[in-house]
Design an enzyme around this catalytic site. Sequence first.
Site, PDB file in Angstrom:
ATOM      1  N   LYS A  30       9.376  -0.971  -4.286  1.00  0.00           N
ATOM      2  CA  LYS A  30       8.272  -1.902  -4.486  1.00  0.00           C
ATOM      3  C   LYS A  30       7.518  -1.593  -5.789  1.00  0.00           C
ATOM      4  O   LYS A  30       7.066  -2.518  -6.486  1.00  0.00           O
ATOM      5  CB  LYS A  30       7.317  -1.868  -3.299  1.00  0.00           C
ATOM      6  N   ASP A  66       0.814  -1.211   0.000  1.00  0.00           N
ATOM      7  CA  ASP A  66       0.000   0.000   0.000  1.00  0.00           C
ATOM      8  C   ASP A  66       0.851   1.267   0.000  1.00  0.00           C
ATOM      9  O   ASP A  66       0.346   2.351  -0.318  1.00  0.00           O
ATOM     10  CB  ASP A  66      -0.928   0.005   1.217  1.00  0.00           C
ATOM     11  N   TYR A  77      11.645   2.697   0.083  1.00  0.00           N
ATOM     12  CA  TYR A  77      10.956   1.409   0.131  1.00  0.00           C
ATOM     13  C   TYR A  77       9.806   1.377  -0.863  1.00  0.00           C
ATOM     14  O   TYR A  77       9.669   0.438  -1.659  1.00  0.00           O
ATOM     15  CB  TYR A  77      10.438   1.156   1.549  1.00  0.00           C
TER      16      TYR A  77
END
Length: 293
Positions: free
Chosen positions: A135, A107, A131
């Site tokens: 992703k 998310d 991060y």
Amino acid sequence: MPLSSTPRVLVTGAGAQLASAVRARFSRGFAVTALSRTDLDITAPGDVARAFRDTRPEIVLNCASFNDVDGAERRAEAALAVNGLALASIAREAAAVGSVLVHFSTDFVFDPVDDPGPLPESAPVRPRSVYAQSKLLGEIYARQAPRHYILRVASLFGGAPAKSSIDTMAAALHRGGVVRAFADRTVSPSYVHDVADATARLFAAGVPYGLYHCVNSGHGTWLDVASALAEALGVDPLRAVSPVPFGSVALVAPRPKFAALSNAALAAHGVSLPHWRDAVGRYATTRGPAPQS
């Protein structure tokens, strides 16, 4: 290409939290080979090719991830290698042998400026941390496998090792401590066993390949989550849960203030997930009631 009666499954990152639940769920009806970080370095293309040759997977479940959100700010190269660039090799090998690639994302690729309601897969991405950027890069590479599922998960809890925010809250409540929880950060908590079950059901339901949000239904603030967890553990949330504003805590890496995801797309294909409150209740039974002071 149809799957065999007992499909061969390769699980990467076998020591990770989600992988423990995935391995348990796929042990029923699938032939699973689970490789940990010491068994397979997914950032080494030669090692990835060798793993595919050895296991001949029909399904690849990529649970390997650099999950230290704050650490990624200091170790950007490592985070980008594991979460992003490694997917180029995995997707290439999956395409070569016709494997179905299941890649788990996050998310954190979102960070809306307001509260738009639960976010669909088509919502604009805005990854602000290293991060999150790593992703999202992994998602881009995973799409190079013609047969792929990209599953965005959120606020995972349960499984082993138990190291999530909810696991930490449960441990504090068992010690008789007070949990500080954001009163204005909204999430879709996701029980690893529900995520693993939904992942397995993709194949039985014949869900079309693509990008999906694989989270428990509903959403709430971290204060809502902590209060529900306390109640499920038999603790008075008014005593044991303390609200704090999201902006009052200095974090190394930025987090989205609103990160509620809609799982309606999966549900439309027959793969629904229970409400997060139900999941928290089931999780609490695995921890046992907190000692009463």
